[in-house]
Design an enzyme around this catalytic site. Structure first.
Site, PDB file in Angstrom:
ATOM      1  N   ALA A  11      -0.048  -4.929  -3.448  1.00  0.00           N
ATOM      2  CA  ALA A  11       0.026  -3.540  -3.901  1.00  0.00           C
ATOM      3  C   ALA A  11       0.045  -3.470  -5.428  1.00  0.00           C
ATOM      4  CB  ALA A  11       1.268  -2.864  -3.324  1.00  0.00           C
ATOM      5  N   GLU A  32       6.555  -9.710 -12.645  1.00  0.00           N
ATOM      6  CA  GLU A  32       6.589 -10.468 -11.386  1.00  0.00           C
ATOM      7  C   GLU A  32       7.640 -11.568 -11.521  1.00  0.00           C
ATOM      8  OE1 GLU A  32       5.407 -10.652  -8.160  1.00  0.00           O
ATOM      9  OE2 GLU A  32       6.570 -12.509  -8.127  1.00  0.00           O
ATOM     10  N   CYS A  42      -1.305 -13.766   4.026  1.00  0.00           N
ATOM     11  CA  CYS A  42      -1.786 -13.794   5.423  1.00  0.00           C
ATOM     12  C   CYS A  42      -2.447 -15.131   5.755  1.00  0.00           C
ATOM     13  CB  CYS A  42      -2.782 -12.653   5.654  1.00  0.00           C
ATOM     14  SG  CYS A  42      -2.214 -11.079   4.992  1.00  0.00           S
ATOM     15  N   ASN A 302      -2.768  -2.803  -0.108  1.00  0.00           N
ATOM     16  CA  ASN A 302      -3.881  -2.724  -1.061  1.00  0.00           C
ATOM     17  C   ASN A 302      -4.319  -1.270  -1.266  1.00  0.00           C
ATOM     18  OD1 ASN A 302      -5.114  -5.629  -1.741  1.00  0.00           O
ATOM     19  ND2 ASN A 302      -4.195  -5.673   0.268  1.00  0.00           N
ATOM     20  N   TRP A 431     -21.675  -1.377  29.557  1.00  0.00           N
ATOM     21  CA  TRP A 431     -20.493  -0.522  29.335  1.00  0.00           C
ATOM     22  C   TRP A 431     -19.459  -1.403  28.650  1.00  0.00           C
ATOM     23  CZ3 TRP A 431     -20.521   4.620  30.255  1.00  0.00           C
ATOM     24  CH2 TRP A 431     -21.494   5.121  31.117  1.00  0.00           C
TER      25      TRP A 431
HETATM   26  C1  LIG Z   1       2.721 -15.511   6.425  1.00  0.00           C
HETATM   27  C2  LIG Z   1       2.275 -14.090   6.389  1.00  0.00           C
HETATM   28  C3  LIG Z   1       1.180 -13.697   7.139  1.00  0.00           C
HETATM   29  C4  LIG Z   1       0.763 -12.383   7.099  1.00  0.00           C
HETATM   30  N1  LIG Z   1      -0.343 -12.034   7.844  1.00  0.00           N
HETATM   31  C5  LIG Z   1      -0.790 -10.771   7.788  1.00  0.00           C
HETATM   32  C6  LIG Z   1      -1.978 -10.395   8.490  1.00  0.00           C
HETATM   33  O1  LIG Z   1      -2.612 -11.220   9.156  1.00  0.00           O
HETATM   34  N2  LIG Z   1      -2.394  -9.099   8.391  1.00  0.00           N
HETATM   35  C7  LIG Z   1      -1.720  -8.170   7.638  1.00  0.00           C
HETATM   36  O2  LIG Z   1      -2.147  -7.016   7.575  1.00  0.00           O
HETATM   37  N3  LIG Z   1      -0.601  -8.512   6.943  1.00  0.00           N
HETATM   38  C8  LIG Z   1      -0.143  -9.772   7.002  1.00  0.00           C
HETATM   39  N4  LIG Z   1       0.968 -10.117   6.275  1.00  0.00           N
HETATM   40  C9  LIG Z   1       1.672  -9.092   5.484  1.00  0.00           C
HETATM   41  C10 LIG Z   1       1.022  -8.945   4.123  1.00  0.00           C
HETATM   42  O3  LIG Z   1       0.968 -10.180   3.491  1.00  0.00           O
HETATM   43  C11 LIG Z   1       1.839  -7.946   3.325  1.00  0.00           C
HETATM   44  O4  LIG Z   1       1.703  -6.691   3.960  1.00  0.00           O
HETATM   45  C12 LIG Z   1       1.396  -7.822   1.880  1.00  0.00           C
HETATM   46  O5  LIG Z   1       1.508  -9.041   1.198  1.00  0.00           O
HETATM   47  C13 LIG Z   1       2.258  -6.779   1.170  1.00  0.00           C
HETATM   48  O6  LIG Z   1       1.947  -6.745  -0.186  1.00  0.00           O
HETATM   49  P1  LIG Z   1       2.992  -6.178  -1.243  1.00  0.00           P
HETATM   50  O7  LIG Z   1       2.321  -6.289  -2.567  1.00  0.00           O
HETATM   51  O8  LIG Z   1       3.507  -4.878  -0.799  1.00  0.00           O
HETATM   52  O9  LIG Z   1       4.246  -7.155  -1.147  1.00  0.00           O
HETATM   53  P2  LIG Z   1       4.392  -8.717  -1.407  1.00  0.00           P
HETATM   54  O10 LIG Z   1       3.151  -9.438  -1.048  1.00  0.00           O
HETATM   55  O11 LIG Z   1       5.660  -9.097  -0.747  1.00  0.00           O
HETATM   56  O12 LIG Z   1       4.574  -8.800  -2.995  1.00  0.00           O
HETATM   57  C14 LIG Z   1       5.714  -8.309  -3.635  1.00  0.00           C
HETATM   58  C15 LIG Z   1       5.869  -9.028  -4.945  1.00  0.00           C
HETATM   59  O13 LIG Z   1       6.938  -8.451  -5.667  1.00  0.00           O
HETATM   60  C16 LIG Z   1       7.708  -9.468  -6.289  1.00  0.00           C
HETATM   61  N5  LIG Z   1       9.047  -8.935  -6.527  1.00  0.00           N
HETATM   62  C17 LIG Z   1       9.949  -8.541  -5.582  1.00  0.00           C
HETATM   63  N6  LIG Z   1      11.061  -8.069  -6.179  1.00  0.00           N
HETATM   64  C18 LIG Z   1      10.871  -8.182  -7.516  1.00  0.00           C
HETATM   65  C19 LIG Z   1      11.655  -7.835  -8.650  1.00  0.00           C
HETATM   66  N7  LIG Z   1      12.870  -7.307  -8.532  1.00  0.00           N
HETATM   67  N8  LIG Z   1      11.139  -8.082  -9.890  1.00  0.00           N
HETATM   68  C20 LIG Z   1       9.912  -8.630 -10.029  1.00  0.00           C
HETATM   69  N9  LIG Z   1       9.120  -8.973  -8.997  1.00  0.00           N
HETATM   70  C21 LIG Z   1       9.595  -8.718  -7.758  1.00  0.00           C
HETATM   71  C22 LIG Z   1       7.648 -10.606  -5.279  1.00  0.00           C
HETATM   72  O14 LIG Z   1       7.940 -11.847  -5.885  1.00  0.00           O
HETATM   73  C23 LIG Z   1       6.214 -10.502  -4.784  1.00  0.00           C
HETATM   74  O15 LIG Z   1       5.317 -11.282  -5.520  1.00  0.00           O
HETATM   75  C24 LIG Z   1       1.436 -11.445   6.295  1.00  0.00           C
HETATM   76  C25 LIG Z   1       2.535 -11.828   5.531  1.00  0.00           C
HETATM   77  C26 LIG Z   1       2.962 -13.142   5.577  1.00  0.00           C
HETATM   78  C27 LIG Z   1       4.138 -13.555   4.759  1.00  0.00           C
END
Ligand SMILES: Cc1cc2nc3c(=O)[nH]c(=O)nc-3n(C[C@H](O)[C@H](O)[C@H](O)COP(=O)(O)OP(=O)(O)OC[C@H]3O[C@@H](n4cnc5c(N)ncnc54)[C@H](O)[C@@H]3O)c2cc1C
Length: 446
Positions: A11, A32, A42, A302, A431
Site C-alpha cells: 500500500a 519504513e 505472497c 495496492n 456449459w
Molecule cells: C506469506 C504471505 C502470503 C500471502 N499471500 C497472499 C496471496 O496469495 N494473495 C493475497 O491477496 N494476499 C496475500 N498475502 C497478504 C498480502 O501480502 C498483504 O495483503 C499485503 O502485503 C498488504 O500490504 P500492506 O502494504 O498493507 O502491508 P504490509 O505488506 O504488511 O506492509 C506494511 C509495512 O509497514 C511497515 N511498518 C509497520 N509498522 C511500522 C511503523 N510503525 N513504522 C514504520 N514502518 C512500519 C512494515 O515493516 C511493513 O513493511 C500474503 C501475506 C503473507 C505474509
C-alpha cells in the site's frame, strides 16, 4: 505538499510511486521500520519451497530505484511511534536516535502482523511465523542449517495450507494442528473433504479441534503439547492469523473499525481528513452488505494505495469496496472463494439458497479432464448471488473471478446463467461448470 507515508510495502509504495507520477512536485517521504521495501510477501511460501532461490528474488523494486529514479525520500530503519495531529508531525526512532517529520498529508500503511499465541516455547529458535521477507530468510536459514524431517503447521487457514505444500516440497513430513473442528468452515463439507483428501493423499496429517498449548525442546527437536496429546517435530510454523498494525492510529485518537483495523471512508480518509490509511491496517466496505469489513489481501492494498495518491489534492476516487475474493493453492488443489459464505449470509439476515455441483474442468472427451466443484449461494427472495466457492485441480482459481464480477455487478442467478462464457474442449465443457451450478441453483429458486 509534503506527503509522508508510514510503511513501505504494497500500500505504502503504491501510494508513493503514484503520488510522484501524478505530480512530480509532491515531496514524498516514506518511513519504513525494516531494511526491506516493496516485496511480494505472497511469494514467500513458494520461495521457501525452493532451496536454490534467493529470498530477495521477491523484491519487486529496490530502494535505490525508488530514491534515484522516482525521487522518493525513502527512509529505511525508521520506525514511526506517534502521530502528533495538532502539530502534523510523525515522531519515531531510527538507529537509536529520535526523528520528527512534518506532514501536510499522511498515509498510514503499516499492514498487519502475524498473530502469535502466548504459549510457553513460542520463542524457541525452531518456532517461526511467515509474514515478512526477514521471516522468509530466517525459515530458509533454519532449513539450511537443521535437519527438518517433520514440520508442524499451527493453523489451517490459507497461509498454513500454503506452508504445507512449501515444506512438503522441501521433503518434510507435514502435520497441521487446527483449533477449529472443521477444515475450511466457509465451504460445504463435501468440498472441504476434497481438500482434505488432497492433503492426506500426499501424506499430510490433519489434527482438527486441536489447540497447541506448550512447545518444549527435546534432544535437538521439539515436543508440541496439545490439550489431548503431543507431537514431535523439527520445525513449527505458526499461521494462526493476523492483526492490523493500528496502534499508532488508535493512540492518535483515530477511529477504528472491525478487528481494530483503521476506519476509512471510500476515499481512504480516516476520521482525520489529513490522514489516510490503506492496505492491511485499514478496513473496507463490503459490496454485498455495505458494511465495514477487514479483509487483509494484496490487491486491495495496492488499489487503496493508488487511490490515496489520487485523492491527495481532493477526493477524485471513491472505492466501491470488496467482495472478499481469495484463492490459494495447496499441493495440486486450487481453492477459491468470493462473497459471503452461508453462515455469513445468514448472520446478515439473508434467507439463502445454495447449490453444490461436481463437474469437469474440460469437455468430457478431452484428455486431462479433472473434477471441479462449484458452490453458489443466493438470496431466496431476489435470486441475487451472494457468494461461492470453487475447488479443483485446474480451472478453479481463475473461474472465481467471473463470480466475483457477478457479485460486484449485483447479478441474480438468472443474470449469471445468461452470461456468454467461453468454451473450447481444453478449457471447459460447453456449459461451463459455473453455468451448470447457476442452472441447478435456479431450480431451487423457482
Ligand atoms: C506469506 C504471505 C502470503 C500471502 N499471500 C497472499 C496471496 O496469495 N494473495 C493475497 O491477496 N494476499 C496475500 N498475502 C497478504 C498480502 O501480502 C498483504 O495483503 C499485503 O502485503 C498488504 O500490504 P500492506 O502494504 O498493507 O502491508 P504490509 O505488506 O504488511 O506492509 C506494511 C509495512 O509497514 C511497515 N511498518 C509497520 N509498522 C511500522 C511503523 N510503525 N513504522 C514504520 N514502518 C512500519 C512494515 O515493516 C511493513 O513493511 C500474503 C501475506 C503473507 C505474509
Amino acid at each position: 505538499m509534503r506527503f509522508v507515508i508510514i510503511g513501505g510495502d504494497a500500500a505504502g509504495m503504491s501510494a508513493a510511486s503514484k503520488a510522484k507520477r501524478n505530480n512530480p512536485a509532491t515531496e514524498v517521504v516514506v518511513l519504513e521500520q525494516t531494511e526491506d521495501v516493496s516485496y511480494s510477501a505472497c511469494g514467500i511460501p513458494y520461495n521457501i519451497a525452493d532451496a536454490q532461490r534467493d529470498v530477495d528474488d521477491l523484491v519487486v523494486r529496490r530502494a535505490e530505484v525508488f530514491r534515484e529514479k522516482q525521487g522518493i525520500d525513502l527512509r529505511l530503519g525508521h520506525r514511526a511511534d506517534e502521530i502528533d495531529r495538532a502539530k502534523k508531525r510523525v515522531i519515531g526512532k531510527a538507529g537509536g536516535s529520535s526523528f520528527d517529520v512534518y506532514y501536510d498529508k499522511l498515509l498510514i500503511a503499516t499492514g498487519a502482523r502475524a498473530r502469535m499465541p502466548n504459549i510457553p516455547g513460542k520463542d524457541l529458535p525452531g518456532v517461526k511465523v511467515v509474514r515478512s521477507l526477514e521471516d522468509g530468510r530466517q525459515i530458509k536459514a533454519y532449513l539450511a542449517s537443521h535437519r527438518v524431517d517433520k514440520a508442524l503447521i499451527v493453523g489451517a487457514g490459507y497461509l498454513g495450507l500454503e506452508m504445507v505444500e512449501s515444506l512438503h516440497d522441501r521433503g518434510a513430513q507435514v502435520e497441521v494442528a487446527e483449533f477449529r473442528t472443521e477444515l475450511l468452515p466457509w465451504m460445504p463439507r463435501a468440498m472441504a473433504q476434497v481438500v482434505r483428501s488432497e492433503l492426506e493423499g500426499k501424506g499430510a496429517k490433519l489434527h482438527l479441534g486441536t489447540e497447541v498449548c506448550d512447545i518444549r525442546p527435546i534432544d535437538g527437536r521439539m515436543k508440541v503439547f496439545t490439550r489431548k496429546d503431543s507431537i514431535e517435530t523439527d520445525l513449527v510454523i505458526v499461521a494462526t492469523g493476523v492483526d492490523p498494525n493500528s496502534e499508532i492510529a488508535d493512540r492518535a485518537g483515530l477511529e477504528l473499525g472491525p478487528s481494530r483495523s483503521i476506519a476509512v471512508n471510500k476515499a481512504l480518509r480516516t476520521s482525520d481528513p489529513d490522514i489516510f490509511a490503506a492496505g492491511d491496517c485499514a478496513d473496507a466496505f463490503h459490496v454485498i452488505t455495505g458494511k465495514r469489513v477487514w479483509v487483509p489481501l494484496a490487491l486491495r492494498a495496492n488499489r487503496s494505495g493508488w487511490a490515496v495518491a489520487d485523492n491527495l489534492f481532493g477526493d477524485v476516487v471513491q472505492l466501491p469496496g470488496i467482495v472478499g475474493t481469495s484463492v490459494f493453492k495447496v499441493l495440486d488443489m486450487e481453492v477459491a472463494r468470493t462473497g459471503l459464505s452461508v453462515p455469513e449470509a445468514q448472520d446478515e439476515g439473508y434467507d439463502v439458497v445454495e447449490e453444490f455441483v461436481k463437474n469437469r474442468s474440460r469437455a468430457h472427451a478431452h484428455p486431462g479432464n479433472q473434477d471441479i466443484f462449484v458452490h453458489l449461494v443466493a438470496e431466496k427472495k431476489t435470486g441475487r448471488l451472494l457468494g461461492g466457492n470453487i475447488v479443483g485441480k485446474e480451472g478453479a482459481a481463475h473461474r472465481i473471478d467471473a463470480l466475483a464480477v457477478a457479485l460486484h455487478a449485483r447479478m441474480t442467478a438468472e443474470d449469471f446463467f445468461q452470461c456468454d462464457m467461453a468454451y473450447a474442449p481444453p478449457f471447459s465443457p460447453v456449459w461451463d461448470p459455473l453455468l451448470t451450478a447457476a442452472n441447478q441453483l435456479l431450480k431451487k429458486l423457482k
